[in-house]
Enzyme design. Structure first.
Site, PDB file in Angstrom:
ATOM      1  N   LEU A 148       0.869  -1.178   0.000  1.00 17.47           N
ATOM      2  CA  LEU A 148       0.000   0.000   0.000  1.00 17.47           C
ATOM      3  C   LEU A 148       0.905   1.226   0.000  1.00 17.47           C
ATOM      4  O   LEU A 148       2.007   1.195   0.541  1.00 17.47           O
ATOM      5  CB  LEU A 148      -0.902   0.022   1.241  1.00 17.47           C
ATOM      6  CG  LEU A 148      -1.976  -1.065   1.370  1.00 17.47           C
ATOM      7  CD1 LEU A 148      -2.692  -0.933   2.706  1.00 17.47           C
ATOM      8  CD2 LEU A 148      -2.973  -0.994   0.223  1.00 17.47           C
ATOM      9  N   ASP A 149       0.435   2.317  -0.601  1.00 15.75           N
ATOM     10  CA  ASP A 149       1.220   3.549  -0.605  1.00 15.75           C
ATOM     11  C   ASP A 149       1.412   4.063   0.818  1.00 15.75           C
ATOM     12  O   ASP A 149       0.632   3.741   1.725  1.00 15.75           O
ATOM     13  CB  ASP A 149       0.523   4.625  -1.442  1.00 15.75           C
ATOM     14  CG  ASP A 149       0.419   4.237  -2.908  1.00 15.75           C
ATOM     15  OD1 ASP A 149       1.226   3.407  -3.350  1.00 15.75           O
ATOM     16  OD2 ASP A 149      -0.475   4.769  -3.600  1.00 15.75           O
ATOM     17  N   LYS A 150       2.404   4.915   0.982  1.00 13.76           N
ATOM     18  CA  LYS A 150       2.749   5.464   2.294  1.00 13.76           C
ATOM     19  C   LYS A 150       1.535   6.039   3.025  1.00 13.76           C
ATOM     20  O   LYS A 150       1.346   5.799   4.210  1.00 13.76           O
ATOM     21  CB  LYS A 150       3.820   6.550   2.125  1.00 13.76           C
ATOM     22  CG  LYS A 150       4.227   7.237   3.413  1.00 13.76           C
ATOM     23  CD  LYS A 150       5.273   8.307   3.148  1.00 13.76           C
ATOM     24  CE  LYS A 150       5.659   9.028   4.431  1.00 13.76           C
ATOM     25  NZ  LYS A 150       6.678  10.081   4.195  1.00 13.76           N
TER      26      LYS A 150
END
Length: 316
Positions: free
Chosen positions: A138-140
């Protein structure tokens, strides 16, 4: 042919086919990522026929002698005592609820403080499994459910499920603009040619399919349920921006927001005060690698997204 001498690596190309330098090296030196190989080339570590080559896409031909001088050791990620919000665990896998503002894998600018660093601390045996068992990312600044495998067999099984689109991943997002019908975005995605840290829709990109359904409409924005048929980097963010409905709070893919210039100042302030993409991985469905039973797990929206929805409702 590869010759190793302490921190020096010498390679003679025996292939007939022309190859890009970075691709050629990343295939031969499999324990290093292609992005890492690119950095070695750009920083002057690599020579072709005794001349320094700084261009990763330089073509190498049969007989070329490639040398990587002062070959740097790639540092192993360190174990760090970072809290993991575990929502499910058994002998073969873990499902965590990832919080906002934490990177999944170490990389440039984020060598520590990641999910992987945390996993190595709490589960030291995961260092023997690729990516410490992390099946997908998942993105930051995206929150929600992530799967981690606890054995190499489970890792291979779950990665295979992911590649064959047999793991269902359902997201919720708040986007700019009023969407009136459910839809499907079938547009290929590739890395942006000018800015390599972001992605873009492009005919030469990889097949990428996103499905979305309306949960609720507010003034100038829509609450969506989103399902991924493929799993490209930044896929949801890129696709929603492409159809001119970027995700609220997404400063990277905000393209098209000018079309909402008539938003009232108070509502605009509510949206701009949300400092991350309002995107949450809410549900995961998968087949257990050993028991083969179906696992279906759902996690509530985080407080910041719930507060945003409340504000939007109150404005309406």
């Amino acid at each position: 042919m590869i010759l190793k001498n302490k921190n020096k690596l010498k390679i003679t190309n025996v292939l007939n086919k022309k190859n890009r330098l970075d691709k050629f090296l990343s295939k031969l030196i499999s324990n290093y990522s292609r992005s890492y190989i690119k950095k070695l080339i750009i920083n002057g570590y690599v020579k072709i026929n005794k001349k320094i080559e700084l261009i990763p896409k330089k073509k190498v031909i049969k007989g070329d002698k490639i040398e990587i001088k002062n070959f740097p050791k790639k540092k192993d990620p360190i174990a760090e005592n970072i809290n993991l919000n575990i929502v499910y665990e058994d002998s073969e896998l873990i499902i965590i609820n990832k919080k906002n503002n934490i990177v999944v894998h170490p990389g440039a600018g984020n060598l520590s403080g990641t999910i992987l660093n945390s996993l190595l601390y709490h589960y030291p045996f995961l260092k023997k499994i690729p990516r410490a068992g992390i099946v997908h990312r998942l993105d930051k600044n995206t929150t929600g459910l992530m799967i981690i495998a606890k054995s190499i067999n489970s890792y291979n099984f779950l990665v295979s499920l992911l590649k064959s689109h047999k793991i269902t991943r359902e997201y919720e997002a708040l986007v700019y603009g009023t969407i009136l019908t459910n839809g499907k975005i079938d547009k290929p995605i590739m890395r942006n040619k000018k800015k390599r840290t972001i992605m873009m829709v492009h005919p030469k990109g990889k097949k990428s399919i996103t499905h979305y359904k309306i949960i609720n409409n507010f003034n100038f924005c829509t609450h969506l349920k989103i399902n991924l048929e493929t799993g490209r980097t930044h896929q949801i963010r890129v696709h929603m921006s492409y159809i001119k409905h970027p995700i609220i709070g997404d400063k990277t893919y905000i393209k098209g927001i000018t079309k909402y210039k008539n938003i009232k100042p108070k509502l605009k302030k509510i949206m701009l005060m949300f400092h991350r993409q309002s995107l949450h991985a809410k549900k995961i469905k998968l087949i257990h690698p050993i028991s083969k039973k179906k696992i279906n797990y759902t996690i509530d929206l985080p407080k910041d997204m719930l507060n945003l929805i409340k504000s939007l409702k109150n404005y309406k």
